[in-house]
Write a protein that holds these residues in place. Sequence first.
Motif, mmCIF file in Angstrom:
data_model
loop_
_atom_site.group_PDB
_atom_site.id
_atom_site.type_symbol
_atom_site.label_atom_id
_atom_site.label_comp_id
_atom_site.label_asym_id
_atom_site.label_seq_id
_atom_site.Cartn_x
_atom_site.Cartn_y
_atom_site.Cartn_z
ATOM 1 N N LEU A 223 1.093 -1.278 0.087
ATOM 2 C CA LEU A 223 -0.008 0.042 -0.019
ATOM 3 C C LEU A 223 0.843 1.288 -0.162
ATOM 4 C CD1 LEU A 223 -2.670 -0.967 2.604
ATOM 5 C CD2 LEU A 223 -3.004 -0.919 0.156
ATOM 6 N N SER A 224 2.002 1.257 0.848
ATOM 7 C CA SER A 224 2.585 2.390 0.825
ATOM 8 C C SER A 224 3.503 2.647 -0.442
ATOM 9 C CB SER A 224 3.904 2.236 1.889
ATOM 10 O OG SER A 224 4.765 3.177 1.848
ATOM 11 N N ALA A 225 3.891 1.647 -1.330
ATOM 12 C CA ALA A 225 4.497 1.801 -2.370
ATOM 13 C C ALA A 225 3.653 2.246 -3.530
ATOM 14 C CB ALA A 225 4.982 0.518 -2.842
ATOM 15 N N ARG A 226 2.422 1.963 -3.392
ATOM 16 C CA ARG A 226 1.230 2.582 -4.430
ATOM 17 C C ARG A 226 0.872 4.042 -4.158
ATOM 18 N NH1 ARG A 226 -3.298 -2.446 -4.778
ATOM 19 N NH2 ARG A 226 -1.696 -4.035 -5.928
ATOM 20 N N ARG A 227 0.715 4.361 -2.853
ATOM 21 C CA ARG A 227 0.476 5.648 -2.246
ATOM 22 C C ARG A 227 1.791 6.574 -2.348
ATOM 23 N NH1 ARG A 227 -3.759 4.466 2.632
ATOM 24 N NH2 ARG A 227 -5.248 3.202 1.537
ATOM 25 N N HIS A 228 2.838 6.165 -1.988
ATOM 26 C CA HIS A 228 3.793 7.073 -1.753
ATOM 27 C C HIS A 228 5.063 6.614 -2.433
ATOM 28 C CE1 HIS A 228 1.333 9.285 1.036
ATOM 29 N NE2 HIS A 228 1.218 8.166 1.612
ATOM 30 N N PRO A 229 5.065 6.260 -3.635
ATOM 31 C CA PRO A 229 6.425 5.853 -4.452
ATOM 32 C C PRO A 229 7.460 6.635 -4.166
ATOM 33 C CG PRO A 229 5.007 6.926 -6.081
ATOM 34 C CD PRO A 229 4.140 6.852 -4.639
ATOM 35 N N GLY A 230 8.849 5.994 -4.199
ATOM 36 C CA GLY A 230 9.924 7.066 -3.996
ATOM 37 C C GLY A 230 10.299 7.033 -2.621
ATOM 38 N N ARG A 231 11.208 7.882 -2.157
ATOM 39 C CA ARG A 231 11.604 8.363 -1.020
ATOM 40 C C ARG A 231 11.457 9.695 -0.603
ATOM 41 N NH1 ARG A 231 17.760 6.770 -0.118
ATOM 42 N NH2 ARG A 231 17.060 4.968 -0.036
ATOM 43 N N GLU A 232 11.247 9.931 0.788
ATOM 44 C CA GLU A 232 11.014 11.216 1.370
ATOM 45 C C GLU A 232 12.326 12.130 0.677
ATOM 46 O OE1 GLU A 232 9.470 8.530 4.573
ATOM 47 O OE2 GLU A 232 10.993 8.611 3.199
ATOM 48 N N GLU A 233 12.223 13.391 0.500
ATOM 49 C CA GLU A 233 13.214 14.348 0.273
ATOM 50 C C GLU A 233 13.582 15.101 1.697
ATOM 51 O OE1 GLU A 233 14.893 14.318 -2.169
ATOM 52 O OE2 GLU A 233 13.910 12.855 -3.223
ATOM 53 N N GLU A 234 12.602 15.321 2.291
ATOM 54 C CA GLU A 234 12.662 16.142 3.492
ATOM 55 C C GLU A 234 12.380 15.247 4.572
ATOM 56 O OE1 GLU A 234 13.945 18.408 6.058
ATOM 57 O OE2 GLU A 234 13.410 19.398 4.031
ATOM 58 N N VAL A 235 13.482 15.191 5.757
ATOM 59 C CA VAL A 235 13.602 14.191 6.816
ATOM 60 C C VAL A 235 13.321 14.917 8.292
ATOM 61 C CG1 VAL A 235 15.217 12.807 5.980
ATOM 62 C CG2 VAL A 235 16.205 14.523 7.062
ATOM 63 N N TYR A 236 12.851 16.249 7.809
ATOM 64 C CA TYR A 236 12.619 17.185 9.070
ATOM 65 C C TYR A 236 11.282 17.615 9.098
ATOM 66 C CZ TYR A 236 17.781 16.635 10.341
ATOM 67 O OH TYR A 236 18.934 16.376 10.689
ATOM 68 N N LEU A 237 10.600 17.967 10.126
ATOM 69 C CA LEU A 237 9.441 18.642 10.184
ATOM 70 C C LEU A 237 9.445 19.957 9.885
ATOM 71 C CD1 LEU A 237 8.111 17.331 13.777
ATOM 72 C CD2 LEU A 237 7.569 16.531 11.520
ATOM 73 N N ASP A 238 8.537 20.652 9.237
ATOM 74 C CA ASP A 238 8.588 22.019 8.741
ATOM 75 C C ASP A 238 9.329 23.017 9.753
ATOM 76 O OD1 ASP A 238 7.666 21.001 6.103
ATOM 77 O OD2 ASP A 238 5.437 21.752 6.894
ATOM 78 N N GLY A 239 10.219 23.665 9.365
ATOM 79 C CA GLY A 239 10.840 24.752 10.217
ATOM 80 C C GLY A 239 11.885 24.016 11.354
ATOM 81 N N ARG A 240 12.351 22.997 11.287
ATOM 82 C CA ARG A 240 13.013 22.136 12.053
ATOM 83 C C ARG A 240 14.320 21.792 11.526
ATOM 84 N NH1 ARG A 240 10.367 20.937 16.948
ATOM 85 N NH2 ARG A 240 12.675 20.757 17.856
ATOM 86 N N GLY A 241 14.708 21.650 10.319
ATOM 87 C CA GLY A 241 15.959 21.217 9.851
ATOM 88 C C GLY A 241 17.033 22.011 9.971
ATOM 89 N N PRO A 242 18.088 21.837 9.134
ATOM 90 C CA PRO A 242 19.391 22.599 9.577
ATOM 91 C C PRO A 242 19.181 23.802 8.841
ATOM 92 C CG PRO A 242 20.020 20.213 8.747
ATOM 93 C CD PRO A 242 18.322 20.433 8.893
ATOM 94 N N ASP A 243 18.459 23.850 7.530
ATOM 95 C CA ASP A 243 18.185 25.138 6.741
ATOM 96 C C ASP A 243 17.405 26.180 7.661
ATOM 97 O OD1 ASP A 243 19.539 24.038 4.777
ATOM 98 O OD2 ASP A 243 17.772 23.574 3.501
ATOM 99 N N ALA A 244 16.454 25.657 8.217
ATOM 100 C CA ALA A 244 15.569 26.420 9.134
ATOM 101 C C ALA A 244 16.675 26.906 10.378
ATOM 102 C CB ALA A 244 14.337 25.709 9.871
#
Length: 332
Positions: free
Chosen positions: A274-295
Amino acid sequence: MVADLLPQLAATGVPWSIPSPADGTWDLGPVPIRGYALSIILGIVAAIWIGERRWVARGGRAGEIQDLAIWAVPFGLVGGRLYHVATDSGLYFGEGRDPWAALYIWNGGLGVWGAVALGAVGVLIGARVAGIRLLPVLDAMAPGVLVAQALGRWGNWFNQELFGGPTDLPWALRVSDDVAAAAGYAPGTTFHPTFLYEFVWNLLVFALVIWADRRFRLGHGRVVALYVMAYTAGRGWIEMLRIDDVELSDVGGLRFNVWVSIVLFVLALAYFVLSARRHPGREEEVYLDGRGPDATAAATSTDTGTGTGRSGPAGPAGETPGTRVDDPPGAR
């Protein structure tokens, strides 16, 4: 220790049988060093090291897996012990039993699925605190957990426990006469080394998961799902070899842990598909919004006056860049 095992090997009646250590504890002065505990600790260290490398490769910051381990390890140990005590409560409660022995974790008794489940809860808490997305970090950590499980199984060898039925295979396990007698067999009987089977199986699954992740760029929890599927496929048949007494040894003709493996395999397979059908590929962002190194870098830049909120030409002497001394307070 190897030197102590060689005489035992020579004395066995079965060629090339695997001897068990005469004692799984060594005294370092007043401090007992237990082989079971060393196996667990070595597994934890390996899991953290592997997880760190994979997390950084996914775009995470170095050191964050160590921070998550502060949550995951104690949660996992408690969960593993609770699972064991819940499924083998007769060992600790009832007439002639010592309930306090349920706390003696060094004597063995950690249920894998309790450790994994509650350990994941610890990761969830730590990830929320650090602003990390849960599924990417679980995918990064899962292969290391397999290595931890593989190394931890040597604790069963040190404790002479959880072995399989009798066999005369060249790699049969020889235990002490007392342990063999307690299992209902004659002294000198050799057994399937189920700890070794699971050690090898887990390392093979580790290699499979690493290969599949690199080949197909698995994401959205599918590394975890593949880990669960592959591990349970092996745990099921290895569990059926074991002869240790458990309360739930006959649930519909199978041991309880065999049923757990079957159910988890099916659930993991369904999630993977089910995950492969709904979300193919891999996440590009591994942090919550506003919490990553860039933020974090943007916030630091703003605080030090180098961000866009403080940019612009300098005003007259004594003024803060971008403001005027005669501006009303609301305009600042």
